[in-house]
Design a protein around this motif. Sequence first.
Motif, short mmCIF file in Angstrom:
data_model
loop_
_atom_site.label_atom_id
_atom_site.label_comp_id
_atom_site.label_asym_id
_atom_site.label_seq_id
_atom_site.Cartn_x
_atom_site.Cartn_y
_atom_site.Cartn_z
N GLU A 385 0.82 -1.33 0.03
CA GLU A 385 0.01 0.09 0.13
C GLU A 385 0.80 1.23 0.04
O GLU A 385 0.76 2.05 -0.78
CB GLU A 385 -1.19 -0.15 1.12
N THR A 386 1.82 1.28 0.95
CA THR A 386 2.63 2.45 0.96
C THR A 386 3.76 2.66 0.19
O THR A 386 4.42 3.67 -0.17
CB THR A 386 3.32 2.53 2.62
N ARG A 387 4.10 1.28 -0.48
CA ARG A 387 5.18 1.33 -1.48
C ARG A 387 6.57 1.60 -0.68
O ARG A 387 7.64 1.68 -1.29
CB ARG A 387 5.06 2.14 -2.55
N GLU A 388 6.81 1.54 0.64
CA GLU A 388 7.86 1.71 1.35
C GLU A 388 9.05 0.67 0.66
O GLU A 388 8.60 -0.62 0.96
CB GLU A 388 7.64 1.61 2.74
N PRO A 389 10.00 1.10 0.44
CA PRO A 389 11.13 -0.06 -0.23
C PRO A 389 11.48 -1.05 1.03
O PRO A 389 11.48 -0.51 2.27
CB PRO A 389 12.16 0.88 -0.61
N LEU A 390 11.66 -2.24 0.53
CA LEU A 390 12.04 -3.25 1.64
C LEU A 390 13.30 -2.95 2.60
O LEU A 390 13.37 -3.42 3.62
CB LEU A 390 12.32 -4.97 0.81
N PRO A 398 23.39 -4.20 8.65
CA PRO A 398 21.99 -4.83 9.19
C PRO A 398 20.67 -4.25 8.54
O PRO A 398 19.81 -4.90 8.38
CB PRO A 398 22.03 -4.33 10.68
N ALA A 399 20.83 -2.84 8.03
CA ALA A 399 19.50 -2.40 7.35
C ALA A 399 19.32 -3.09 6.12
O ALA A 399 18.27 -3.13 5.32
CB ALA A 399 19.91 -0.71 7.25
N ASN A 400 20.31 -3.67 5.46
CA ASN A 400 20.16 -4.31 4.22
C ASN A 400 19.85 -5.79 4.29
O ASN A 400 19.65 -6.42 3.39
CB ASN A 400 21.40 -4.19 3.25
N GLN A 401 19.69 -6.35 5.68
CA GLN A 401 19.47 -7.67 5.91
C GLN A 401 18.35 -8.32 4.97
O GLN A 401 18.34 -9.48 4.65
CB GLN A 401 19.19 -7.95 7.49
N PRO A 402 17.16 -7.61 4.86
CA PRO A 402 16.10 -8.45 3.95
C PRO A 402 16.60 -8.75 2.74
O PRO A 402 16.27 -9.68 2.16
CB PRO A 402 14.98 -7.41 3.98
N MET A 403 17.50 -7.71 2.18
CA MET A 403 17.85 -8.04 0.65
C MET A 403 19.14 -9.20 0.69
O MET A 403 19.16 -10.08 -0.18
CB MET A 403 18.30 -6.66 -0.06
N ALA A 404 19.70 -9.15 1.81
CA ALA A 404 20.79 -10.00 1.63
C ALA A 404 19.97 -11.70 2.09
O ALA A 404 20.81 -12.42 1.47
CB ALA A 404 21.62 -9.73 2.95
N LEU A 448 11.70 -15.64 -2.50
CA LEU A 448 10.95 -14.38 -2.23
C LEU A 448 10.39 -14.51 -0.85
O LEU A 448 9.96 -13.61 -0.23
CB LEU A 448 9.90 -14.09 -3.21
N ASN A 449 10.12 -15.73 -0.50
CA ASN A 449 9.64 -16.18 0.83
C ASN A 449 10.49 -15.40 2.03
O ASN A 449 10.06 -14.94 3.03
CB ASN A 449 9.36 -17.60 1.37
N ALA A 450 11.94 -15.45 1.58
CA ALA A 450 12.85 -14.83 2.77
C ALA A 450 12.63 -13.30 2.76
O ALA A 450 12.77 -12.64 3.64
CB ALA A 450 14.15 -15.14 2.21
N ALA A 451 12.33 -12.75 1.54
CA ALA A 451 11.76 -11.14 1.59
C ALA A 451 10.46 -10.96 2.25
O ALA A 451 10.45 -9.94 3.02
CB ALA A 451 11.84 -10.65 0.18
N ASP A 452 9.39 -11.76 1.92
CA ASP A 452 8.19 -11.66 2.53
C ASP A 452 8.35 -11.65 3.99
O ASP A 452 7.72 -10.93 4.70
CB ASP A 452 7.33 -12.97 2.15
N ALA A 453 9.28 -12.48 4.53
CA ALA A 453 9.35 -12.20 6.20
C ALA A 453 9.76 -10.96 6.73
O ALA A 453 9.70 -10.64 7.97
CB ALA A 453 10.59 -13.38 6.42
N HIS A 454 10.28 -10.06 5.81
CA HIS A 454 10.60 -8.83 6.44
C HIS A 454 9.47 -7.60 6.07
O HIS A 454 9.55 -6.56 6.17
CB HIS A 454 11.88 -8.18 5.78
N THR A 455 8.26 -8.15 5.47
CA THR A 455 7.40 -7.19 5.15
C THR A 455 6.58 -7.03 6.40
O THR A 455 6.62 -7.53 7.48
CB THR A 455 6.19 -7.75 4.06
N ALA A 456 5.69 -5.71 6.40
CA ALA A 456 4.82 -5.47 7.52
C ALA A 456 3.62 -5.98 7.78
O ALA A 456 3.09 -6.84 6.96
CB ALA A 456 4.33 -3.86 6.95
#
Length: 456
Positions: A385-390, A398-404, A448-456
């Motif tokens: 909804e907000t399109r806030e980047p992952l 650590p701020a880049n952990q979701p992409m890592a 992408l499940n690993a990225a999903d784990a960092h979504t709101a």
Amino acid sequence: MSVQPTHPSPDPAAGAAVKAADRAHVFHSWSAQGLIDPLAIAGADGSYFWDYEGNRYLDFSCQLVNTNIGHQHPKVVAAIQEQAAKMCTIAPGFAVDVRSEAARLVAERTPGDLDKIFFTNGGAEAVENAVRMARLHTGRSKVLSAYRSYHGATAAAINLTGDPRRWPSDTASAGVVHFWAPFLYRSPFHAENEAQECERALRHLEDTIAYEGPSGIAAIILETIPGTAGIMVPPPGYLAGVREICDRYGIVFILDEVMAGFGRTGHWFAADHFGVTPDLLTFAKGVNSGYVPLGGVAISAEIAATFDQRPYPGGLTYSGHPLACASAIATINAMAEEGIVENAAAIGENVIGPALREIAERHPSVGEVRGLGVFWALDLVKDKETREPLVPYNASGPANQPMADFAAACKRGGLWPFVNMNRTHVVPPCTVTESEAKEGLAILDEALNAADAHTA
Ligand SMILES: Cc1ncc(COP(=O)(O)O)c(C=O)c1O
């Protein structure tokens, strides 16, 4: 003649020796040398490469988006071997068969009257020389380029670049002014549709020109479809609008096709999608898939004429290097004979595009899918909804952990991804088969499940 293995054959001891010598003596690009751990690579073939441990990776990054024809294409390898046996090198001042033929083949494919080719060793040098030509042709010095761009790492090219890699080298005196190009998903103009984005982006460019002083502006440079910055296909009418603005103010229009050219978008050049001819077009990467370093500038008749009686003040020892030109000839001919550009278009339209759109529906982390040919981006978000980047812009540690986490999951699955900021780009070779594309997309889907784990 040695035969390349086409499958991984583990040899951890050899890998350890390669790694040890690398760590002792190789100084790597863009890196804090003490913080990196380069993977030792044993071989590559087609859409795959492999390490010394026996792990094979499907190359969805094309290295740095350059192996358009895949790894070790036999016709290109043979052409390099034949040319090496015949004549490895000759100075750029001579006329030689391979240089003449490579220039003819490139000029035949570039749009409009871009019929003279100045060869370089890569993309940044092509950009550097295009800017020099524009400045000399116009007698003006300023160059306008887009935020959200990458043009290379040499002096002018890095100052033109619109990403954080510019910052440490930005002299703020390189004669470069940045502006916002269209990008509807993250619209700098608060636009709600493509027509609005196009119109507002063109107005913003005109305003920038008016306030910078049109009579001082030598060139506008744009990636036809920005690559590293996020694969933003410009809205219909935008590039034609920029062409018209350039004509009105006597500004040279440079299209940078270093990444988008030579089949990546499903046409020989991305400009072909938009029916636009620039005054100068830069190319590299896909021209010979990087088998031997090569780039160049395709030059319009009018700009070429500027240097008919007046010397062009630029050159390189290896301009039009015979091994590079021989590999370009073989690459272009193989791409034509084997329908490789058409394959890129069809795989994009029938396989990658539809699969990525389905993937986006299943995964909360996928905000937008965009692209064409074998040139796609997934914009990963915390919240659709907000399109806030992952991850935040230019995140590290650590701020880049979701992409890592996402990248690590791809690699565990046997896929080598292209990852930049909050995006992953799907950029396999133009030769990728349907089954390879599906194999890679299935691994991506899972990762992408690993990225999903960092979504709101
Ligand atoms: C659009 C574009 N221009 C220029 C360059 C620089 O090319 P090179 O790294 O060959 O100097 C790149 C490299 O990624 C690029 O993508």
